[in-house]
Motif scaffolding. Structure first.
Motif, PDB file in Angstrom:
ATOM      1  N   MET A   1      15.598  26.009  36.985  1.00 43.23           N
ATOM      2  CA  MET A   1      15.056  25.092  35.983  1.00 43.23           C
ATOM      3  C   MET A   1      13.520  25.035  36.071  1.00 43.23           C
ATOM      4  N   GLY A   2      12.914  26.218  36.301  1.00 44.40           N
ATOM      5  CA  GLY A   2      11.466  26.323  36.337  1.00 44.40           C
ATOM      6  C   GLY A   2      10.817  25.905  37.643  1.00 44.40           C
ATOM      7  N   VAL A   3      11.626  25.477  38.617  1.00 45.88           N
ATOM      8  CA  VAL A   3      11.092  25.047  39.900  1.00 45.88           C
ATOM      9  C   VAL A   3      11.354  26.143  40.935  1.00 45.88           C
ATOM     10  N   SER A   4      10.312  26.533  41.657  1.00 44.70           N
ATOM     11  CA  SER A   4      10.455  27.552  42.693  1.00 44.70           C
ATOM     12  C   SER A   4      11.062  26.929  43.949  1.00 44.70           C
ATOM     13  N   LEU A   5      12.120  27.564  44.458  1.00 49.50           N
ATOM     14  CA  LEU A   5      12.823  27.075  45.645  1.00 49.50           C
ATOM     15  C   LEU A   5      12.911  28.190  46.684  1.00 49.50           C
ATOM     16  N   ASP A   6      12.885  27.795  47.939  1.00 53.98           N
ATOM     17  CA  ASP A   6      12.963  28.741  49.043  1.00 53.98           C
ATOM     18  C   ASP A   6      14.256  28.562  49.808  1.00 53.98           C
ATOM     19  N   GLY A   7      14.726  29.654  50.380  1.00 53.52           N
ATOM     20  CA  GLY A   7      15.901  29.617  51.235  1.00 53.52           C
ATOM     21  C   GLY A   7      15.806  30.727  52.258  1.00 53.52           C
ATOM     22  N   GLU A   8      16.802  30.783  53.127  1.00 54.59           N
ATOM     23  CA  GLU A   8      16.831  31.870  54.098  1.00 54.59           C
ATOM     24  C   GLU A   8      18.251  32.136  54.564  1.00 54.59           C
ATOM     25  N   PHE A   9      18.411  33.334  55.075  1.00 55.11           N
ATOM     26  CA  PHE A   9      19.672  33.722  55.699  1.00 55.11           C
ATOM     27  C   PHE A   9      19.473  33.544  57.196  1.00 55.11           C
ATOM     28  N   LYS A  10      20.327  32.727  57.802  1.00 49.04           N
ATOM     29  CA  LYS A  10      20.144  32.331  59.199  1.00 49.04           C
ATOM     30  C   LYS A  10      20.530  33.410  60.203  1.00 49.04           C
ATOM     31  N   LYS A  11      21.375  34.351  59.815  1.00 51.32           N
ATOM     32  CA  LYS A  11      21.844  35.361  60.756  1.00 51.32           C
ATOM     33  C   LYS A  11      21.841  36.735  60.110  1.00 51.32           C
ATOM     34  N   PHE A  12      21.753  37.753  60.940  1.00 52.08           N
ATOM     35  CA  PHE A  12      21.953  39.126  60.513  1.00 52.08           C
ATOM     36  C   PHE A  12      22.270  39.952  61.746  1.00 52.08           C
ATOM     37  N   ASP A  13      22.820  41.124  61.497  1.00 45.94           N
ATOM     38  CA  ASP A  13      23.149  42.051  62.566  1.00 45.94           C
ATOM     39  C   ASP A  13      22.955  43.454  62.007  1.00 45.94           C
TER      40      ASP A  13
ATOM     41  N   SER B   1      25.896  33.066  34.442  1.00 43.80           N
ATOM     42  CA  SER B   1      25.504  34.451  34.165  1.00 43.80           C
ATOM     43  C   SER B   1      24.267  34.562  33.281  1.00 43.80           C
ATOM     44  N   THR B   2      23.897  33.473  32.604  1.00 40.60           N
ATOM     45  CA  THR B   2      22.636  33.487  31.858  1.00 40.60           C
ATOM     46  C   THR B   2      21.524  33.071  32.819  1.00 40.60           C
ATOM     47  N   PHE B   3      20.311  33.323  32.430  1.00 40.41           N
ATOM     48  CA  PHE B   3      19.197  33.099  33.343  1.00 40.41           C
ATOM     49  C   PHE B   3      18.310  31.939  32.923  1.00 40.41           C
ATOM     50  N   ASP B   4      18.852  31.046  32.085  1.00 44.12           N
ATOM     51  CA  ASP B   4      18.052  29.915  31.626  1.00 44.12           C
ATOM     52  C   ASP B   4      17.973  28.792  32.664  1.00 44.12           C
ATOM     53  N   ILE B   5      18.973  28.648  33.510  1.00 39.89           N
ATOM     54  CA  ILE B   5      18.929  27.607  34.553  1.00 39.89           C
ATOM     55  C   ILE B   5      18.440  28.195  35.876  1.00 39.89           C
ATOM     56  N   VAL B   6      19.060  29.282  36.298  1.00 39.04           N
ATOM     57  CA  VAL B   6      18.646  29.978  37.520  1.00 39.04           C
ATOM     58  C   VAL B   6      18.145  31.363  37.106  1.00 39.04           C
ATOM     59  N   ALA B   7      16.903  31.659  37.440  1.00 37.01           N
ATOM     60  CA  ALA B   7      16.280  32.919  37.032  1.00 37.01           C
ATOM     61  C   ALA B   7      17.007  34.125  37.624  1.00 37.01           C
ATOM     62  N   ASN B   8      16.874  35.252  36.964  1.00 32.34           N
ATOM     63  CA  ASN B   8      17.504  36.494  37.414  1.00 32.34           C
ATOM     64  C   ASN B   8      16.822  37.062  38.664  1.00 32.34           C
ATOM     65  N   ASP B   9      15.498  36.961  38.731  1.00 29.52           N
ATOM     66  CA  ASP B   9      14.759  37.525  39.860  1.00 29.52           C
ATOM     67  C   ASP B   9      14.870  36.654  41.101  1.00 29.52           C
ATOM     68  N   VAL B  10      15.234  37.285  42.207  1.00 26.36           N
ATOM     69  CA  VAL B  10      15.236  36.635  43.520  1.00 26.36           C
ATOM     70  C   VAL B  10      14.306  37.457  44.402  1.00 26.36           C
ATOM     71  N   ASN B  11      13.263  36.833  44.898  1.00 22.61           N
ATOM     72  CA  ASN B  11      12.288  37.505  45.752  1.00 22.61           C
ATOM     73  C   ASN B  11      12.745  37.398  47.200  1.00 22.61           C
ATOM     74  N   VAL B  12      13.011  38.544  47.805  1.00 27.40           N
ATOM     75  CA  VAL B  12      13.449  38.591  49.205  1.00 27.40           C
ATOM     76  C   VAL B  12      12.248  38.996  50.051  1.00 27.40           C
TER      77      VAL B  12
END
Length: 183
Positions: free
Chosen positions: A40-52, A164-175
Protein backbone atom coordinates in the motif's frame (compact mmCIF):
# COMPACT_ATOMS: atom_id res chain seq x y z
CA UNK A 1 73.26 -28.58 -5.59
CA UNK A 2 70.06 -28.72 -7.69
CA UNK A 3 68.16 -30.18 -4.74
CA UNK A 4 69.21 -27.23 -2.59
CA UNK A 5 67.98 -24.74 -5.19
CA UNK A 6 64.68 -26.60 -5.57
CA UNK A 7 64.26 -26.71 -1.79
CA UNK A 8 64.98 -23.00 -1.47
CA UNK A 9 62.42 -22.21 -4.19
CA UNK A 10 59.79 -24.36 -2.53
CA UNK A 11 60.45 -22.72 0.82
CA UNK A 12 60.33 -19.23 -0.70
CA UNK A 13 56.97 -19.84 -2.40
CA UNK A 14 55.30 -21.77 0.44
CA UNK A 15 53.71 -18.63 1.97
CA UNK A 16 51.86 -18.10 -1.33
CA UNK A 17 50.45 -21.63 -1.19
CA UNK A 18 49.51 -21.25 2.45
CA UNK A 19 47.57 -18.09 1.63
CA UNK A 20 45.29 -19.81 -0.89
CA UNK A 21 42.21 -20.75 1.07
CA UNK A 22 38.79 -22.09 0.27
CA UNK A 23 35.83 -20.65 2.12
CA UNK A 24 33.49 -23.60 2.60
CA UNK A 25 31.51 -23.07 5.82
CA UNK A 26 28.64 -20.66 6.28
CA UNK A 27 28.43 -18.71 9.53
CA UNK A 28 24.65 -18.16 9.76
CA UNK A 29 24.79 -16.44 13.15
CA UNK A 30 26.80 -13.59 11.58
CA UNK A 31 24.86 -13.53 8.29
CA UNK A 32 21.66 -11.87 7.13
CA UNK A 33 19.28 -12.44 4.23
CA UNK A 34 16.84 -9.55 4.18
CA UNK A 35 14.18 -8.19 1.88
CA UNK A 36 12.25 -5.00 1.28
CA UNK A 37 8.80 -4.81 -0.27
CA UNK A 38 6.07 -2.24 -0.68
CA UNK A 39 2.58 -2.71 0.71
CA UNK A 40 0.00 0.00 0.00
CA UNK A 41 2.85 2.35 -0.93
CA UNK A 42 4.72 1.82 2.34
CA UNK A 43 8.20 0.27 2.24
CA UNK A 44 8.57 -2.63 4.68
CA UNK A 45 11.57 -4.72 5.66
CA UNK A 46 11.84 -8.35 6.63
CA UNK A 47 14.36 -11.13 6.86
CA UNK A 48 14.80 -14.85 6.70
CA UNK A 49 16.11 -16.01 10.07
CA UNK A 50 17.76 -19.25 8.92
CA UNK A 51 19.49 -20.76 5.93
CA UNK A 52 21.69 -23.72 5.14
CA UNK A 53 23.68 -24.89 2.17
CA UNK A 54 27.04 -25.66 0.69
CA UNK A 55 29.83 -23.40 -0.45
CA UNK A 56 33.17 -23.72 -2.17
CA UNK A 57 34.86 -20.38 -2.89
CA UNK A 58 38.56 -19.75 -3.46
CA UNK A 59 39.22 -16.05 -4.12
CA UNK A 60 42.18 -17.03 -6.32
CA UNK A 61 39.91 -19.23 -8.47
CA UNK A 62 36.50 -17.56 -8.14
CA UNK A 63 35.18 -18.93 -11.42
CA UNK A 64 35.23 -22.45 -9.93
CA UNK A 65 32.96 -21.33 -7.07
CA UNK A 66 29.82 -23.28 -6.22
CA UNK A 67 27.05 -22.38 -3.82
CA UNK A 68 23.70 -23.85 -2.85
CA UNK A 69 21.35 -22.24 -0.36
CA UNK A 70 18.17 -23.51 1.22
CA UNK A 71 16.04 -21.00 3.10
CA UNK A 72 13.24 -22.37 5.32
CA UNK A 73 10.25 -20.14 4.54
CA UNK A 74 8.59 -20.78 7.91
CA UNK A 75 11.45 -18.82 9.54
CA UNK A 76 10.49 -15.57 7.84
CA UNK A 77 10.20 -12.34 9.82
CA UNK A 78 7.94 -9.85 8.05
CA UNK A 79 7.97 -7.51 11.03
CA UNK A 80 4.75 -8.85 12.58
CA UNK A 81 3.48 -12.21 13.83
CA UNK A 82 0.29 -11.71 11.78
CA UNK A 83 2.34 -11.11 8.62
CA UNK A 84 4.49 -14.18 9.33
CA UNK A 85 1.38 -16.34 9.64
CA UNK A 86 -0.19 -14.82 6.51
CA UNK A 87 2.78 -15.48 4.20
CA UNK A 88 2.93 -19.14 5.29
CA UNK A 89 -0.54 -19.84 3.85
CA UNK A 90 -1.40 -21.28 0.44
CA UNK A 91 -1.80 -17.93 -1.35
CA UNK A 92 1.72 -16.79 -0.45
CA UNK A 93 4.56 -19.26 0.18
CA UNK A 94 2.40 -22.32 0.90
CA UNK A 95 5.00 -23.61 3.35
CA UNK A 96 3.06 -26.85 3.89
CA UNK A 97 3.76 -27.87 0.28
CA UNK A 98 6.95 -25.82 -0.31
CA UNK A 99 8.85 -25.47 2.97
CA UNK A 100 12.00 -23.88 1.51
CA UNK A 101 13.24 -21.60 -1.22
CA UNK A 102 16.56 -22.54 -2.81
CA UNK A 103 19.35 -21.12 -4.91
CA UNK A 104 22.01 -23.02 -6.83
CA UNK A 105 24.80 -21.24 -8.67
CA UNK A 106 25.56 -22.12 -12.28
CA UNK A 107 28.40 -19.64 -12.89
CA UNK A 108 30.54 -17.09 -11.08
CA UNK A 109 32.63 -14.63 -13.04
CA UNK A 110 34.96 -11.84 -12.00
CA UNK A 111 33.29 -8.51 -12.76
CA UNK A 112 35.37 -5.42 -11.98
CA UNK A 113 36.04 -5.34 -8.24
CA UNK A 114 33.34 -7.94 -7.58
CA UNK A 115 31.64 -10.92 -9.11
CA UNK A 116 28.65 -11.74 -11.26
CA UNK A 117 26.73 -14.70 -9.85
CA UNK A 118 24.32 -16.67 -12.00
CA UNK A 119 22.07 -19.46 -10.86
CA UNK A 120 18.61 -20.86 -10.40
CA UNK A 121 16.23 -19.55 -7.76
CA UNK A 122 13.36 -21.86 -6.80
CA UNK A 123 10.32 -20.67 -4.86
CA UNK A 124 7.04 -22.60 -4.59
CA UNK A 125 8.32 -25.19 -7.06
CA UNK A 126 9.02 -22.59 -9.76
CA UNK A 127 12.65 -22.20 -10.89
CA UNK A 128 13.98 -19.11 -12.65
CA UNK A 129 17.47 -18.17 -13.77
CA UNK A 130 18.77 -15.07 -12.01
CA UNK A 131 21.97 -13.05 -12.15
CA UNK A 132 23.29 -10.49 -9.69
CA UNK A 133 26.46 -8.67 -8.66
CA UNK A 134 28.20 -9.61 -5.42
CA UNK A 135 31.28 -8.60 -3.49
CA UNK A 136 33.57 -10.56 -1.19
CA UNK A 137 35.75 -9.10 1.53
CA UNK A 138 38.22 -11.40 3.23
CA UNK A 139 39.01 -10.83 6.91
CA UNK A 140 41.45 -13.44 8.19
CA UNK A 141 39.79 -16.86 8.30
CA UNK A 142 36.38 -15.44 7.42
CA UNK A 143 34.97 -13.46 4.55
CA UNK A 144 31.71 -11.67 3.78
CA UNK A 145 29.69 -11.95 0.59
CA UNK A 146 27.30 -9.05 -0.05
CA UNK A 147 24.84 -8.42 -2.82
CA UNK A 148 21.28 -7.69 -3.79
CA UNK A 149 18.80 -8.54 -6.49
CA UNK A 150 15.13 -8.04 -7.31
CA UNK A 151 12.62 -10.89 -7.37
CA UNK A 152 9.26 -10.40 -9.02
CA UNK A 153 6.96 -12.33 -6.72
CA UNK A 154 4.44 -12.91 -9.52
CA UNK A 155 7.02 -14.97 -11.42
CA UNK A 156 6.98 -17.47 -8.54
CA UNK A 157 3.22 -17.38 -7.78
CA UNK A 158 3.87 -15.71 -4.44
CA UNK A 159 0.62 -13.94 -3.76
CA UNK A 160 -2.16 -15.84 -5.51
CA UNK A 161 -5.89 -15.23 -5.69
CA UNK A 162 -6.80 -11.76 -4.46
CA UNK A 163 -3.10 -11.07 -3.93
CA UNK A 164 -2.09 -11.77 -7.56
CA UNK A 165 -2.52 -8.12 -8.53
CA UNK A 166 0.15 -5.67 -7.49
CA UNK A 167 -1.99 -2.77 -6.29
CA UNK A 168 -1.76 -3.69 -2.58
CA UNK A 169 1.56 -5.54 -2.44
CA UNK A 170 4.07 -4.58 -5.13
CA UNK A 171 5.50 -7.18 -7.49
CA UNK A 172 9.15 -6.25 -6.85
CA UNK A 173 10.81 -7.69 -3.75
CA UNK A 174 14.35 -6.44 -3.14
CA UNK A 175 16.53 -9.16 -1.62
CA UNK A 176 19.79 -8.17 0.07
CA UNK A 177 22.31 -10.40 1.76
CA UNK A 178 25.42 -10.26 3.87
CA UNK A 179 26.66 -13.84 4.25
CA UNK A 180 29.71 -14.67 6.31
CA UNK A 181 31.77 -17.74 5.44
CA UNK A 182 34.76 -19.39 7.10
CA UNK A 183 37.66 -21.47 5.82
Amino acid sequence: MNKKILGACLLAFSPLWAHAATFDKFVPADSKIGFTYSQMGVSLDGEFKKFDGTLSFDPANAEAAKVTLSVPLSDIDTGSAEGNDEVANKDWFNTAAHPAASFESTAVTVDGDGYKVEGNLTIKGVSKAISFPATFVENGNTGTFEGKFVVQRGDFNVGEGAWSTFDIVANDVNVNFSIVAAQ
